[in-house]
Design a protein around this motif. Structure first.
Motif, mmCIF file in Angstrom:
data_model
loop_
_atom_site.group_PDB
_atom_site.id
_atom_site.type_symbol
_atom_site.label_atom_id
_atom_site.label_comp_id
_atom_site.label_asym_id
_atom_site.label_seq_id
_atom_site.Cartn_x
_atom_site.Cartn_y
_atom_site.Cartn_z
ATOM 1 N N PRO A 27 0.830 -1.194 0.000
ATOM 2 C CA PRO A 27 0.000 0.000 0.000
ATOM 3 C C PRO A 27 0.867 1.248 0.000
ATOM 4 C CG PRO A 27 0.015 -1.025 2.170
ATOM 5 C CD PRO A 27 0.749 -1.936 1.247
ATOM 6 N N ALA A 44 0.926 -5.595 1.948
ATOM 7 C CA ALA A 44 -0.461 -5.855 2.330
ATOM 8 C C ALA A 44 -0.694 -7.357 2.457
ATOM 9 C CB ALA A 44 -1.404 -5.261 1.297
ATOM 10 N N THR A 45 -1.553 -7.720 3.360
ATOM 11 C CA THR A 45 -1.888 -9.119 3.601
ATOM 12 C C THR A 45 -2.862 -9.620 2.538
ATOM 13 O OG1 THR A 45 -1.657 -8.722 5.962
ATOM 14 C CG2 THR A 45 -2.859 -10.705 5.312
ATOM 15 N N LEU A 77 -6.192 -8.071 -1.631
ATOM 16 C CA LEU A 77 -5.347 -7.675 -0.512
ATOM 17 C C LEU A 77 -6.155 -6.928 0.539
ATOM 18 C CD1 LEU A 77 -2.313 -6.523 -2.665
ATOM 19 C CD2 LEU A 77 -2.659 -8.737 -1.557
ATOM 20 N N ASP A 79 -5.755 -4.236 2.131
ATOM 21 C CA ASP A 79 -5.884 -2.775 2.035
ATOM 22 C C ASP A 79 -6.846 -2.338 0.935
ATOM 23 O OD1 ASP A 79 -4.431 -3.318 -0.246
ATOM 24 O OD2 ASP A 79 -2.807 -1.907 0.190
#
Length: 179
Positions: A27, A44-45, A77, A79
């Motif tokens: 991000p 980001a996850t 993701l 975000d």
């Protein structure tokens, strides 16, 4: 016997999906102190992946009618950003034949519907009254209402907020895999 044009379209989609970008991006939102969130939190996850492809029949009341060959490979993701690719080929003989494709840039949920925002190109197939062959830039939205296979998987395609396609899978599948 498999329709030759459908076979060609599926081969094109398969090659595009195989080469689709799936690299996770960080991000770029600023946090207090001027640092990016990525500098503090890292990448980001990944929330989930969406993969699929096959054929679909466009349903009323969408503007387009006929058969579609499609493919998608998307990473969602945490975000709200996304990576991956969507490709949809409306067959010759449809009322709006062409190929719309692009990179998925972001996503969101609308209730139980997954909304993918895509930036890409549209290539119209020539037909009486329409010249084709030259890609034009386009941003579009794919909304996946139902994951699954033939007769179950269901998605729509909108351009500029206008609903063009309401798709019901006739073969293949769309799969959602949470991380």
């Amino acid at each position: 016997m498999i329709d030759r044009k459908l076979l060609i379209a599926i081969a094109i989609i398969a090659s595009v999906v195989i080469t689709a970008c799936s690299e996770v991006t960080a991000p770029q939102k600023l946090v207090p102190g001027g640092l990016t969130a990525a500098a503090i939190l890292g990448p980001a996850t990944v929330v989930a992946t969406i993969n699929g492809g096959g054929t679909a029949e466009m349903q009323p009341p969408g503007l387009a009618a006929g058969r579609t060959a499609f493919g998608m490979e998307v990473t969602l993701l945490a975000d709200g950003s996304a990576t991956g690719h969507v490709d949809c080929v409306d067959q010759h003989g449809d009322n709006l034949p062409g190929n719309i494709f692009g990179e998925v840039t972001s996503w969101r949920m609308e209730g139980q519907v997954v909304v993918l925002n895509v930036t890409g190109k549209l290539v119209r197939f020539p037909r009486p009254g329409v010249t084709g062959g030259h890609p034009v830039p386009v941003s579009f939205t794919v909304k996946i209402q139902q994951f699954g296979g033939a007769g179950v998987g269901h998605w729509t395609l909108e351009v500029g907020g206008r609903l063009f396609c309401i798709e019901l899978l006739t073969s293949g599948q769309i799969v959602y895999r949470p991380e």
